[in-house]
Write an enzyme that holds these catalytic residues in place. Structure first.
Site, PDB file in Angstrom:
ATOM      1  N   ARG A  33       0.827  -1.198   0.260  1.00  0.00           N
ATOM      2  CA  ARG A  33       0.110   0.064  -0.077  1.00  0.00           C
ATOM      3  C   ARG A  33       0.880   1.441   0.130  1.00  0.00           C
ATOM      4  O   ARG A  33       1.117   1.937   1.099  1.00  0.00           O
ATOM      5  CB  ARG A  33      -0.959  -0.078   1.199  1.00  0.00           C
ATOM      6  CG  ARG A  33      -1.699   1.166   1.238  1.00  0.00           C
ATOM      7  CD  ARG A  33      -2.886   1.121   0.191  1.00  0.00           C
ATOM      8  NE  ARG A  33      -3.771  -0.017   0.372  1.00  0.00           N
ATOM      9  CZ  ARG A  33      -4.441  -0.528  -0.703  1.00  0.00           C
ATOM     10  NH1 ARG A  33      -4.210   0.245  -1.753  1.00  0.00           N
ATOM     11  NH2 ARG A  33      -5.499  -1.412  -0.401  1.00  0.00           N
ATOM     12  N   GLN A  57      -7.693  -8.316  -8.578  1.00  0.00           N
ATOM     13  CA  GLN A  57      -7.586  -6.776  -8.916  1.00  0.00           C
ATOM     14  C   GLN A  57      -6.322  -6.386  -9.114  1.00  0.00           C
ATOM     15  O   GLN A  57      -5.218  -6.654  -8.738  1.00  0.00           O
ATOM     16  CB  GLN A  57      -8.311  -6.037  -7.710  1.00  0.00           C
ATOM     17  CG  GLN A  57      -8.050  -4.757  -7.912  1.00  0.00           C
ATOM     18  CD  GLN A  57      -9.020  -3.653  -7.365  1.00  0.00           C
ATOM     19  OE1 GLN A  57     -10.237  -3.673  -8.014  1.00  0.00           O
ATOM     20  NE2 GLN A  57      -8.800  -3.015  -6.381  1.00  0.00           N
ATOM     21  N   ARG A  62       2.319  -6.786  -9.333  1.00  0.00           N
ATOM     22  CA  ARG A  62       2.626  -6.180  -8.106  1.00  0.00           C
ATOM     23  C   ARG A  62       2.560  -7.206  -6.912  1.00  0.00           C
ATOM     24  O   ARG A  62       2.970  -6.834  -5.646  1.00  0.00           O
ATOM     25  CB  ARG A  62       1.570  -5.126  -7.771  1.00  0.00           C
ATOM     26  CG  ARG A  62       0.304  -5.499  -7.333  1.00  0.00           C
ATOM     27  CD  ARG A  62      -0.960  -4.262  -7.147  1.00  0.00           C
ATOM     28  NE  ARG A  62      -2.192  -4.895  -6.620  1.00  0.00           N
ATOM     29  CZ  ARG A  62      -2.856  -4.393  -6.250  1.00  0.00           C
ATOM     30  NH1 ARG A  62      -2.730  -3.107  -5.923  1.00  0.00           N
ATOM     31  NH2 ARG A  62      -4.217  -4.900  -5.963  1.00  0.00           N
ATOM     32  N   HIS A 146       1.062   2.763 -10.420  1.00  0.00           N
ATOM     33  CA  HIS A 146       0.262   3.164  -9.490  1.00  0.00           C
ATOM     34  C   HIS A 146       1.015   3.910  -8.383  1.00  0.00           C
ATOM     35  O   HIS A 146       1.026   3.355  -7.160  1.00  0.00           O
ATOM     36  CB  HIS A 146      -0.300   1.901  -8.889  1.00  0.00           C
ATOM     37  CG  HIS A 146      -1.613   2.148  -7.883  1.00  0.00           C
ATOM     38  ND1 HIS A 146      -1.811   2.855  -7.038  1.00  0.00           N
ATOM     39  CD2 HIS A 146      -2.896   2.073  -8.654  1.00  0.00           C
ATOM     40  CE1 HIS A 146      -2.933   3.044  -6.454  1.00  0.00           C
ATOM     41  NE2 HIS A 146      -3.907   2.457  -7.379  1.00  0.00           N
ATOM     42  N   ASP A 191     -11.906   9.219  -7.877  1.00  0.00           N
ATOM     43  CA  ASP A 191     -11.192   8.162  -8.568  1.00  0.00           C
ATOM     44  C   ASP A 191     -11.573   8.131  -9.866  1.00  0.00           C
ATOM     45  O   ASP A 191     -12.774   7.828 -10.354  1.00  0.00           O
ATOM     46  CB  ASP A 191     -11.735   6.837  -8.080  1.00  0.00           C
ATOM     47  CG  ASP A 191     -11.136   5.390  -8.271  1.00  0.00           C
ATOM     48  OD1 ASP A 191     -11.507   4.392  -7.831  1.00  0.00           O
ATOM     49  OD2 ASP A 191     -10.402   5.607  -9.398  1.00  0.00           O
ATOM     50  N   GLU A 254      -1.604   8.262 -11.469  1.00  0.00           N
ATOM     51  CA  GLU A 254      -0.900   6.955 -12.073  1.00  0.00           C
ATOM     52  C   GLU A 254      -1.040   7.100 -13.800  1.00  0.00           C
ATOM     53  O   GLU A 254      -2.170   6.937 -14.241  1.00  0.00           O
ATOM     54  CB  GLU A 254      -1.778   5.843 -11.554  1.00  0.00           C
ATOM     55  CG  GLU A 254      -2.052   5.941 -10.048  1.00  0.00           C
ATOM     56  CD  GLU A 254      -3.364   5.166  -9.573  1.00  0.00           C
ATOM     57  OE1 GLU A 254      -4.118   4.412 -10.146  1.00  0.00           O
ATOM     58  OE2 GLU A 254      -4.040   5.504  -8.567  1.00  0.00           O
TER      59      GLU A 254
HETATM   60  O1  TA6 Z   1      -6.144   3.239  -9.074  1.00  0.00           O
HETATM   61  C1  TA6 Z   1      -7.310   3.706  -8.514  1.00  0.00           C
HETATM   62  C2  TA6 Z   1      -7.771   2.363  -8.033  1.00  0.00           C
HETATM   63  O2  TA6 Z   1      -8.078   1.593  -9.036  1.00  0.00           O
HETATM   64  C3  TA6 Z   1      -9.166   2.408  -7.052  1.00  0.00           C
HETATM   65  O3  TA6 Z   1     -10.257   1.962  -7.509  1.00  0.00           O
HETATM   66  C4  TA6 Z   1      -8.509   1.764  -5.560  1.00  0.00           C
HETATM   67  O4  TA6 Z   1      -9.126   0.300  -5.842  1.00  0.00           O
HETATM   68  C5  TA6 Z   1      -7.153   1.702  -5.816  1.00  0.00           C
HETATM   69  O5  TA6 Z   1      -6.898   1.622  -6.938  1.00  0.00           O
HETATM   70  C6  TA6 Z   1      -6.442   0.784  -4.907  1.00  0.00           C
HETATM   71  O6  TA6 Z   1      -6.809  -0.523  -5.225  1.00  0.00           O
HETATM   72  P1  TA6 Z   1      -5.965  -1.681  -4.537  1.00  0.00           P
HETATM   73  O7  TA6 Z   1      -6.418  -2.917  -5.154  1.00  0.00           O
HETATM   74  O8  TA6 Z   1      -4.676  -1.606  -4.156  1.00  0.00           O
HETATM   75  O9  TA6 Z   1      -6.604  -1.741  -3.082  1.00  0.00           O
END
Ligand code: TA6
Length: 280
Positions: A33, A57, A62, A146, A191, A254
């Site tokens: 994070r 996701q 990563r 990111h 966002d 990003e």
């Molecule tokens: O880049 C923005 C995003 O897509 C947000 O929607 C939020 O989900 C963020 O990434 C963080 O995602 P993560 O999977 O690291 O918690």
């Protein structure tokens, strides 16, 4: 190296440029994070009925263990002045399909090679990614860096370079909008996926007080830019985001290619990256 995630970038005066949550998990059990997580081959939750559907996701890059490929340093001369040279150091990291977990390899069964280069110069930080398709099938990917920027106070920054650009607002049900502000203030959960920016126009995080750039981000082959701040409630809701008030000291800008899929033909290579110029 877990995720090839840069977690700290300090200037000569020792000032930290990247935000890293105080509760960031650094043991490899979940994506870090903060810093600069590498998002590949999918951005956000993967779509249904797609080659990436079974991935987590933001994909596997990563949260995979990369190998350190080596360090190179180079003298790139300053502007014409033979005495003044911009010493730079580059660290290269690699990830290929043979290094993936069984789960990730099963979920995305393509033969690929990634080389992620992190170059530090006295003028700034460059991170770039080379994607190689080493297989016999084309594959589609999305990619994004990111970056969590460390700032003193979210109310005292503006994001510039987005005016007139189309964006998807993920806070407003992914509705489509056009940016009207030349200088975007962040005053709530934000966002947004800004699309098809002009490659030659930097996105700038600037000071609201003196309009001076704090970070200037230029991009190669990354024409989309995500602006994200979780704000108070979402920050509190993330177990690995601390302190809760930390949303006031970070902004994610990003650089990515995420609005549409890149198709990489068998044997082809794609390359893209960002250069971040801090306020020195
Ligand atoms: O880049 C923005 C995003 O897509 C947000 O929607 C939020 O989900 C963020 O990434 C963080 O995602 P993560 O999977 O690291 O918690």
């Amino acid at each position: 190296m877990y995720g090839a995630t840069v977690t700290s970038w300090k200037l000569a005066d020792g000032k930290e440029q990247l935000f890293l949550s105080e509760k960031a998990i650094l043991d490899g059990s979940k994506p870090i994070r903060g810093g600069i997580p590498v998002v590949f081959p999918v951005f956000g939750p993967p779509p249904q009925n797609h080659a990436t559907s079974a991935l987590p996701q933001h994909g596997f890059a990563r949260s995979s263990n990369w190998e350190f490929l080596g360090k190179s340093s180079s003298e790139s001369l300053g502007k014409g002045d033979r005495k003044q040279s911009n010493e730079s150091v580059t660290l290269d990291f690699g990830l290929s399909n043979t290094m993936l977990s069984d789960e990730s390899r099963k979920a995305w069964p393509y033969e690929f090679g990634l080389v992620y280069s992190v170059m530090l110069t006295k003028d700034g930080l460059e991170t770039s990614l080379r994607v190689q398709n080493n297989g016999s099938q084309n594959f589609e990917f999305k990619v994004l860096l990111h970056t969590y920027f460390q700032i003193d106070d979210i109310s005292k920054i503006r994001v510039k370079g987005l005016e007139s650009k189309t964006y998807v607002d993920k806070v407003l049900n992914a509705s489509i909008h056009t940016e009207t502000s030349p200088s975007l203030a962040i005053t709530q959960e934000t966002d947004r996926v800004y699309q098809a920016l002009d490659a030659g126009v930097p996105v700038v995080i600037s000071s609201a007080d003196d309009d001076q750039p704090i970070f200037s981000i230029t991009r190669k082959a990354l024409d989309d830019v995500v602006v994200w701040n979780p704000w108070a409630d979402k920050a509190k809701g993330m177990a690995d985001f601390a302190p809760d008030e930390g949303f006031k000291n970070m902004i994610c800008v990003e650089a990515g290619s995420v609005a549409s899929w890149q198709t990489l033909e068998a044997g082809e290579t794609w390359e893209g990256g960002q250069f971040i110029k801090p306020r020195l």
